[in-house]
Design a protein around this motif. Structure first.
Motif, PDB file in Angstrom:
ATOM      1  N   ILE A 236       0.826  -1.211   0.000  1.00 45.65           N
ATOM      2  CA  ILE A 236       0.000   0.000   0.000  1.00 45.65           C
ATOM      3  C   ILE A 236       0.865   1.268   0.000  1.00 45.65           C
ATOM      4  O   ILE A 236       0.638   2.176  -0.817  1.00 45.65           O
ATOM      5  N   PRO A 237       1.901   1.378   0.864  1.00 48.25           N
ATOM      6  CA  PRO A 237       2.790   2.541   0.757  1.00 48.25           C
ATOM      7  C   PRO A 237       3.480   2.633  -0.600  1.00 48.25           C
ATOM      8  O   PRO A 237       3.649   3.727  -1.147  1.00 48.25           O
ATOM      9  N   LEU A 238       3.868   1.474  -1.150  1.00 49.46           N
ATOM     10  CA  LEU A 238       4.520   1.454  -2.455  1.00 49.46           C
ATOM     11  C   LEU A 238       3.592   1.982  -3.537  1.00 49.46           C
ATOM     12  O   LEU A 238       3.975   2.836  -4.350  1.00 49.46           O
ATOM     13  N   LEU A 239       2.356   1.502  -3.553  1.00 49.91           N
ATOM     14  CA  LEU A 239       1.405   1.942  -4.566  1.00 49.91           C
ATOM     15  C   LEU A 239       1.097   3.430  -4.439  1.00 49.91           C
ATOM     16  O   LEU A 239       0.886   4.124  -5.438  1.00 49.91           O
ATOM     17  N   SER A 240       1.072   3.912  -3.208  1.00 49.58           N
ATOM     18  CA  SER A 240       0.854   5.339  -2.988  1.00 49.58           C
ATOM     19  C   SER A 240       1.991   6.150  -3.586  1.00 49.58           C
ATOM     20  O   SER A 240       1.771   7.171  -4.263  1.00 49.58           O
ATOM     21  N   GLU A 241       3.216   5.696  -3.370  1.00 47.86           N
ATOM     22  CA  GLU A 241       4.383   6.378  -3.952  1.00 47.86           C
ATOM     23  C   GLU A 241       4.358   6.312  -5.468  1.00 47.86           C
ATOM     24  O   GLU A 241       4.666   7.289  -6.148  1.00 47.86           O
ATOM     25  N   ILE A 242       3.993   5.137  -6.004  1.00 54.57           N
ATOM     26  CA  ILE A 242       3.972   4.954  -7.455  1.00 54.57           C
ATOM     27  C   ILE A 242       2.990   5.918  -8.102  1.00 54.57           C
ATOM     28  O   ILE A 242       3.250   6.483  -9.162  1.00 54.57           O
ATOM     29  N   GLY A 243       1.839   6.117  -7.460  1.00 53.22           N
ATOM     30  CA  GLY A 243       0.863   7.059  -7.993  1.00 53.22           C
ATOM     31  C   GLY A 243       1.428   8.456  -8.110  1.00 53.22           C
ATOM     32  O   GLY A 243       1.236   9.159  -9.117  1.00 53.22           O
ATOM     33  N   LEU A 244       2.180   8.889  -7.096  1.00 56.41           N
ATOM     34  CA  LEU A 244       2.787  10.222  -7.123  1.00 56.41           C
ATOM     35  C   LEU A 244       3.884  10.302  -8.175  1.00 56.41           C
ATOM     36  O   LEU A 244       4.032  11.323  -8.865  1.00 56.41           O
ATOM     37  N   LEU A 245       4.663   9.233  -8.310  1.00 57.80           N
ATOM     38  CA  LEU A 245       5.735   9.230  -9.315  1.00 57.80           C
ATOM     39  C   LEU A 245       5.172   9.304 -10.732  1.00 57.80           C
ATOM     40  O   LEU A 245       5.739   9.956 -11.602  1.00 57.80           O
ATOM     41  N   TRP A 246       4.047   8.646 -10.940  1.00 53.80           N
ATOM     42  CA  TRP A 246       3.404   8.687 -12.256  1.00 53.80           C
ATOM     43  C   TRP A 246       2.875  10.088 -12.543  1.00 53.80           C
ATOM     44  O   TRP A 246       3.017  10.614 -13.645  1.00 53.80           O
ATOM     45  N   GLN A 247       2.284  10.714 -11.525  1.00 49.88           N
ATOM     46  CA  GLN A 247       1.732  12.054 -11.699  1.00 49.88           C
ATOM     47  C   GLN A 247       2.818  13.086 -12.006  1.00 49.88           C
ATOM     48  O   GLN A 247       2.564  14.080 -12.694  1.00 49.88           O
ATOM     49  N   THR A 248       4.027  12.872 -11.489  1.00 50.68           N
ATOM     50  CA  THR A 248       5.117  13.825 -11.715  1.00 50.68           C
ATOM     51  C   THR A 248       5.984  13.449 -12.918  1.00 50.68           C
ATOM     52  O   THR A 248       7.053  14.038 -13.120  1.00 50.68           O
ATOM     53  N   ASP A 249       5.529  12.468 -13.713  1.00 44.26           N
ATOM     54  CA  ASP A 249       6.246  12.031 -14.924  1.00 44.26           C
ATOM     55  C   ASP A 249       7.619  11.429 -14.635  1.00 44.26           C
ATOM     56  O   ASP A 249       8.471  11.362 -15.520  1.00 44.26           O
TER      57      ASP A 249
END
Length: 299
Positions: A133-146
């Motif tokens: 869950i923490p990993l997926l949360s980080e991944i979402g932010l990384l995707w949003q910031t390209d």
């Protein structure tokens, strides 16, 4: 064609490691910890080995090692020290970094090795809450910031989906239904983010309840069919991006009219789209949750 991302901006490093760009520059100048290259237009960029080194440095630093001490180590000794520290570490920052590196490299073996290491010390359920869950949360932010591409996200989520399915199959083969409770799990039309729902399905089955997993993009009329088979149903859904902001109120009203036709029928729902409605105005048969963990406590 090689799709592995092999060069990174300093902003990428900041997003991936959590270390501020200003701090990275200071560490470069003062300790020569990283050796960035430059484009023809004199813009700094970093290699994958730079990223891996910085993740290791960040990990050691967060575990009490001073930057001056880390800088005095030979390059080959840094990952060795990380492995030693990780054996006694319970924060699992190292595992999260390993999962991120596996994603950036499209490295299935690194993902599987990291997963197997965690499974030796915790249950799959604990791993999901504490690591995925923490990993997926980080991944979402990384995707949003390209910082990463959709391909990176899909690669990682497909591997996590595989692990949920495997572990669900294991408990299905061992556990018998010992409860009269029936849960129907589904996502609304055009909603495809099902990892959270899949984990809920795993938790329901592990507790001996009957779970009917319908999956992605299920219209309300299909849910009505279930009412002919069971009198006591708890529907469970996850509103991540659907229904949209201007449609969620009408969706709730339609669900109430068409599905909640008996007091014994309940609706449990979670997801960020719930932020768009007044939860205090929900019908009594609808219960909102702010996390998977809190929903599971109600099982």
């Amino acid at each position: 064609m090689n799709n592995v991302k092999s060069t990174f901006s300093i902003k990428d490093l900041e997003n991936l490691t959590g270390i501020k760009a200003h701090t990275i520059r200071i560490w470069e100048k003062r300790y020569n910890l990283l050796q960035p290259e430059r484009t023809d237009t004199n813009i700094r960029y970093y290699s994958l080995s730079n990223l891996q080194k910085l993740l290791n440095i960040s990990y050691l630093n967060s575990n009490g090692y001073k930057i001056s001490k880390i800088a005095s180590l030979e390059n080959n000794d840094i990952p060795k020290l990380v492995k030693e520290v990780a054996q006694n570490d319970r924060t699992h920052n190292h595992a999260l970094d390993a999962f991120k590196l596996s994603m950036l490299n499209f490295d299935q073996k690194l993902f599987y090795d990291t997963y197997e290491g965690l499974m030796k010390e915790k249950s799959f359920s604990d791993m999901f809450y504490e690591d995925f869950i923490p990993l997926l949360s980080e991944i979402g932010l990384l995707w949003q910031t390209d910082t990463i591409t959709p391909a990176h996200e899909h690669f990682l989520t497909s591997l996590i989906r595989q692990k949920i399915l495997v572990n669900t199959e294991v408990i299905q083969s061992k556990n018998q239904v010992v409860s009269d409770k029936v849960f129907v799990l589904y996502l609304p039309d055009n909603e495809v983010h099902e990892l959270g729902l899949m984990l809920i399905n795993y938790e329901i089955i592990s507790r001996g309840h009957q779970s009917i997993f319908l999956g992605q993009s299920v219209p309300l009329n299909s849910l009505k069919d279930l009412l002919n088979y069971y009198d006591d149903i708890t529907f469970v859904s996850y509103f991540t991006v659907k229904p949209e902001k201007d449609q969620i109120d009408s969706y709730i009203k339609d669900f109430t009219t068409k599905i909640l036709v008996k007091k014994s029928i309940k609706f449990w729902v979670l997801g960020r789209m719930l932020e768009e409605i007044d939860l205090n105005l929900l019908p009594q048969q609808i219960t909102p949750f702010d996390s998977v963990k809190n929903l599971v406590k109600k099982l």
